[in-house]
Design a protein around this motif. Structure first.
Motif, PDB file in Angstrom:
ATOM      1  N   VAL A  74       1.678   2.701   0.434  1.00 33.09           N
ATOM      2  CA  VAL A  74       1.120   1.372   0.716  1.00 33.09           C
ATOM      3  C   VAL A  74       1.959   0.673   1.774  1.00 33.09           C
ATOM      4  O   VAL A  74       1.432   0.091   2.733  1.00 33.09           O
ATOM      5  CB  VAL A  74       1.047   0.534  -0.571  1.00 33.09           C
ATOM      6  N   LEU A  82       0.656  -0.168   5.822  1.00 35.73           N
ATOM      7  CA  LEU A  82       0.340  -1.573   6.099  1.00 35.73           C
ATOM      8  C   LEU A  82       0.120  -1.849   7.585  1.00 35.73           C
ATOM      9  O   LEU A  82      -0.863  -2.532   7.934  1.00 35.73           O
ATOM     10  CB  LEU A  82       1.429  -2.487   5.533  1.00 35.73           C
ATOM     11  N   TRP A  95      -3.225  -5.880   0.456  1.00 34.11           N
ATOM     12  CA  TRP A  95      -2.241  -4.857   0.832  1.00 34.11           C
ATOM     13  C   TRP A  95      -0.838  -5.456   0.875  1.00 34.11           C
ATOM     14  O   TRP A  95       0.130  -4.864   0.364  1.00 34.11           O
ATOM     15  CB  TRP A  95      -2.601  -4.280   2.196  1.00 34.11           C
ATOM     16  N   LEU A 145      -1.824   1.512  -4.747  1.00 40.88           N
ATOM     17  CA  LEU A 145      -3.203   1.041  -4.610  1.00 40.88           C
ATOM     18  C   LEU A 145      -4.164   2.149  -5.034  1.00 40.88           C
ATOM     19  O   LEU A 145      -3.998   3.313  -4.670  1.00 40.88           O
ATOM     20  CB  LEU A 145      -3.524   0.626  -3.178  1.00 40.88           C
TER      21      LEU A 145
END
Length: 215
Positions: A146, A150, A197, A207
């Protein structure tokens, strides 16, 4: 035939990712790697402007009727595979393990007779949409993944006012012409993914993203 296409994108602990990735991950990868999938992706990438909602088409021996043209039908096939449909129980069980104070860290846009992520893809176009991890909304990411993804997610959804207007218009077109969706769900996706996010990064969360038809 009526159905509800649902996309859930939720922050989950890494231990949940560890448990579901071996089950869901191979189905996501397998769908992406299919020869037919790759053919359809190339077709969409080559001419995304040819994809649209319902159009007046003249069928042989009849007058014009509203339908998807060939390029739009190909995009619909590409974007509506839902490889995780057979794993709703595992998805529900994973979502049940979200900590109570993380429950608000989720998006759940839906579309009757349609697929929300298809609308997001149509809105963004293939170049931007390809920056998002996973495959048409399906993803199982650790907290490290994650964090690493980003910048690409921000790049995919960082739109000027004019770009956002055009992306929303295209997303609404797919939601409401190819499905029977709520135009507001376009804004939910375009405006909600990046904040979610970033919130997951702040909490060192993974996620889980799943496009499926609830059973």
């Amino acid at each position: 035939m009526s159905f509800l296409g649902m996309w859930v994108l939720a922050a989950v602990p890494d231990e949940v990712v560890d448990d579901v990735a071996p089950v869901l991950g191979p189905h996501i990868d397998g769908q992406r790697e299919l020869a037919r999938t790759q053919e359809l992706w190339r077709r969409w990438s080559a001419a995304p402007e040819r994809v649209g909602g319902l159009r007046a088409l003249r069928r042989r021996g009849s007058g014009p009727s509203m339908a998807l043209d060939a390029d739009s039908e190909a995009f619909q096939e590409l974007s509506s595979a839902c490889p995780l449909d057979e794993h709703c129980e595992e998805i529900y069980a994973a979502l049940d393990r979200i900590p109570a104070d993380w429950r608000h860290l989720a998006l759940a846009p839906g579309c009757r007779k349609g697929f929300p992520v298809a609308a997001l893809a149509h809105g963004l176009g293939p170049r931007r949409f390809a920056l998002l991890p996973g495959w048409f909304g399906d993803m199982v990411l650790t907290s490290q993944q994650v964090r690493e993804t980003l910048p690409d997610v921000v790049a995919a959804l960082e739109l000027t006012a004019e770009q956002r207007r055009e992306a929303r218009q295209r997303a609404v077109e797919w939601l409401c012409d190819s499905g029977d969706g709520d135009p507001g769900e376009a804004a939910t996706m375009l405006d909600g993914v990046v904040p979610l996010w970033r919130a997951a990064v702040e909490r060192q969360a993974g996620l889980l993203g799943c496009m499926f038809i609830p059973g």
